[in-house]
Write a protein that holds these residues in place. Structure first.
Motif, short mmCIF file in Angstrom:
data_model
loop_
_atom_site.label_atom_id
_atom_site.label_comp_id
_atom_site.label_asym_id
_atom_site.label_seq_id
_atom_site.Cartn_x
_atom_site.Cartn_y
_atom_site.Cartn_z
N GLU A 34 17.95 12.11 -26.37
CA GLU A 34 18.19 10.68 -26.14
C GLU A 34 19.67 10.40 -25.90
OE1 GLU A 34 16.37 11.87 -28.60
OE2 GLU A 34 14.36 11.12 -28.14
N GLU A 72 27.55 -2.01 -27.28
CA GLU A 72 26.58 -2.07 -28.36
C GLU A 72 26.24 -0.66 -28.85
OE1 GLU A 72 25.29 -4.73 -29.77
OE2 GLU A 72 23.79 -3.72 -31.01
N HIS A 73 26.01 0.21 -27.90
CA HIS A 73 25.64 1.59 -28.20
C HIS A 73 26.76 2.35 -28.93
CE1 HIS A 73 23.49 5.35 -27.63
NE2 HIS A 73 24.59 5.89 -27.14
N PHE A 113 19.26 -9.10 -28.62
CA PHE A 113 19.66 -7.71 -28.76
C PHE A 113 21.14 -7.59 -29.07
CE2 PHE A 113 21.52 -3.98 -26.65
CZ PHE A 113 20.92 -2.97 -27.39
N GLY A 157 22.36 -8.06 -32.50
CA GLY A 157 21.93 -7.06 -33.46
C GLY A 157 20.48 -7.22 -33.89
N ILE A 210 20.85 11.62 -22.51
CA ILE A 210 20.47 10.65 -21.48
C ILE A 210 21.36 9.41 -21.55
CG2 ILE A 210 18.62 9.08 -20.75
CD1 ILE A 210 16.64 11.30 -21.68
N ALA A 211 21.66 8.97 -22.78
CA ALA A 211 22.49 7.77 -22.95
C ALA A 211 23.87 7.98 -22.34
CB ALA A 211 22.61 7.41 -24.43
N TYR A 213 26.19 -3.56 -22.91
CA TYR A 213 25.16 -2.63 -23.39
C TYR A 213 25.81 -1.35 -23.93
CZ TYR A 213 20.21 -1.23 -23.37
OH TYR A 213 18.93 -0.88 -23.73
N ASN A 224 23.72 8.04 -18.66
CA ASN A 224 23.47 6.69 -18.14
C ASN A 224 24.75 5.85 -18.11
OD1 ASN A 224 20.71 5.24 -17.56
ND2 ASN A 224 20.24 6.94 -18.91
N LYS A 269 14.73 -2.94 -19.24
CA LYS A 269 15.74 -3.69 -19.98
C LYS A 269 15.92 -5.08 -19.38
CE LYS A 269 19.21 -0.74 -19.61
NZ LYS A 269 20.13 0.43 -19.75
N MET A 287 12.33 1.16 -30.90
CA MET A 287 13.15 1.71 -29.84
C MET A 287 13.57 3.12 -30.21
SD MET A 287 16.44 0.11 -27.89
CE MET A 287 17.66 0.30 -29.17
N ILE A 288 13.30 4.08 -29.31
CA ILE A 288 13.70 5.47 -29.54
C ILE A 288 15.13 5.64 -29.04
CG2 ILE A 288 13.26 7.88 -28.92
CD1 ILE A 288 10.94 6.90 -30.42
N SER A 289 15.39 5.08 -27.86
CA SER A 289 16.73 5.20 -27.29
C SER A 289 17.01 3.98 -26.41
CB SER A 289 16.82 6.48 -26.45
OG SER A 289 18.04 6.49 -25.75
N ALA A 290 18.23 3.48 -26.52
CA ALA A 290 18.61 2.31 -25.72
C ALA A 290 18.70 2.65 -24.24
CB ALA A 290 19.94 1.75 -26.22
N PHE A 291 18.74 3.95 -23.95
CA PHE A 291 18.85 4.39 -22.56
C PHE A 291 17.63 5.25 -22.22
CE2 PHE A 291 23.02 3.40 -24.06
CZ PHE A 291 23.64 2.80 -22.98
N GLY A 292 17.00 4.98 -21.09
CA GLY A 292 15.78 5.69 -20.76
C GLY A 292 15.91 6.55 -19.52
N ALA A 298 14.79 1.37 -21.12
CA ALA A 298 15.05 1.91 -22.45
C ALA A 298 13.77 2.62 -22.90
CB ALA A 298 15.41 0.80 -23.42
#
Lengths: 251, 163
Positions: free
Chosen positions: A34, A138-139, B115, B118, A37-38, A135, A41, B161, B135-140, B146
């Motif tokens: 994950e 936040e991450h 979101f 928080g 990928i993040a 975004y 991205n 998203k 949510m597993i990951s904010a990026f898919g 996601a």
């Protein structure tokens, strides 16, 4: 004025181009799928922003240079990114702390750029980038909090990352003839004005992460005038090798 | 004459698929911001990217050129950044289509900043409709998605998203 605008746009593009290249190094090496990928991205978003800013920088320069000419056919001394973004990735904590420090800065800078109406193209690119960086911010901040307020090992290591990177943050807010002239035209913010809101945002994150903001102990500068750390040349060598070996290559 | 020319292009564009979501057209995703004739008589197709770095944008430009060039010779695709693309431009029918293809559509509109504050959004599972998801990951798998998992039926799924 035009020269300053070109220089200002180059800095915007170079910051995100170099950081995108650094983050891209994590592809296939992330600590978890994950996260792999993040980071990729985020790199992709930054690369998209870099393309838009470099294309515009080339247009405003008026010498026919496009995004590729600027990305692949300039030497290290011609790059004007901040030193922070060219530093090696280190471990995951180093990378995510660098990202957090940069994201909070980028968010403020893009918000200011999107609010001005002197140059509509600049504000359009910035307005789009704001959504993306929000975004990212936040991450990265969630990770800093998780690692800082995590185990004693993760806390110790991310604090060390912060201490190591701190002296590179001052450069983000250092003004010079370029930023002062663009600020006078109402086009870009005076960077010094972003420092206080940035410190407040970082303070919030670090507080929650149970981390200590380091004392100010000197600032590393030089990136904006093309004086870089030794790490940039290696990064450029890898990034530029293909178009330099086979100019105009297509596939 | 002009109207006929434009509506023919519009109709053609509504058949150009998104390369990463091939069951949706670029029109349904709100990526076509208009089509006009400039002073030289060239048809200008205005396209906006979903994300700055979306790698599909180049492919989409090629696909548009290929489709439109079958009946039109004098046209170009222009990339526009403003106003920035938002999932608010995706209508309800398209959102339903996403669900049928196993993707949880963007929920509500982008003005909802839950979101960012928080608070986690409630995304329901496109398969069993359960609201018990995480949510597993904010990026898919692509910039626009996601990664989520349903805690009821355990299926992992993509969430489009909301931006």
């Amino acid at each position: 004025m035009e020269n300053h605008l070109h220089a200002g746009l180059l800095r915007l593009g170079d910051d995100v181009l170099i950081l995108a290249q650094r983050l891209g190094e994590w592809c296939g090496h992330g600590p978890a799928l994950e996260e792999d990928i993040a980071l990729s991205n985020v790199a992709l978003d930054l690369l998209g922003q870099a393309r838009a800013f470099l294309t515009l920088a080339g247009e405003r320069e008026g010498n026919g240079r496009d995004e590729d000419a600027l990305a692949y056919f300039r030497t290290d001394r011609e790059f004007t990114n901040a030193l922070l973004v060219e530093l090696p990735n280190g471990d995951f904590g180093d990378t995510i702390m660098r990202q957090c420090l940069f994201d909070q800065f980028a968010l403020l800078r893009y918000e200011a750029l999107s609010a001005q109406s002197i140059d509509k193209e600049v504000s359009a690119i910035a307005a789009k980038a704001v959504k993306e960086v929000r975004y990212h911010a936040e991450h990265s901040s969630q990770w800093v909090i998780r690692l800082g307020d995590g185990t004693s090992e993760s806390h110790h290591r991310i604090q060390k990352s912060l201490n190591r990177l701190w002296s590179y943050t001052g450069e983000l807010f250092a003004d010079d003839a370029v930023t002062e002239s663009l600020a006078a035209d109402g086009l870009m913010p005076l960077l010094a004005n972003l420092q206080k809101p940035w410190q407040e945002a970082m303070n919030q994150i670090l507080l929650e992460a149970t981390l200590v903001m380091p004392e100010n102990s000197g600032t590393q500068t030089g990136g904006r005038s093309g004086l870089h750390t030794e790490h940039l040349s290696y990064l450029l060598a890898e990034m530029q090798v293909l178009p330099r070996t086979y100019p105009g290559a297509q596939w | 004459m002009v109207e006929e020319r434009l509506s023919r292009i519009q109709a053609c564009l509504s058949n150009v698929q998104d390369p990463e979501l091939p069951f949706l057209s670029i029109t349904e995703l709100g990526m076509i911001r208009g089509c006009e004739i400039d002073q030289n008589g060239t048809a200008v197709i205005l396209l906006t990217p979903t994300y700055s770095g979306c790698p599909a944008t180049d492919a989409i430009q090629d696909d548009i050129s290929e489709a439109v060039s079958e009946f039109e010779t004098n046209f170009r695709v222009k990339l526009v950044h403003s106003p920035a693309w938002t999932t608010d431009w995706i209508d309800n029918d398209t959102r339903e289509k996403m669900k049928r293809h196993g993707i949880a559509p963007p929920d509500g509109n982008s003005a909802d900043k839950a979101f960012l504050l928080g608070k986690e959004r409630k995304v329901s599972c496109p398969r069993c409709r359960s609201a018990n998801t995480k949510m597993i990951s904010a990026f898919g798998s692509t910039a626009c998605k996601a990664h989520f998992q349903c805690e009821s039926c355990l299926e992992p799924f993509d969430h489009f998203k909301c931006i």
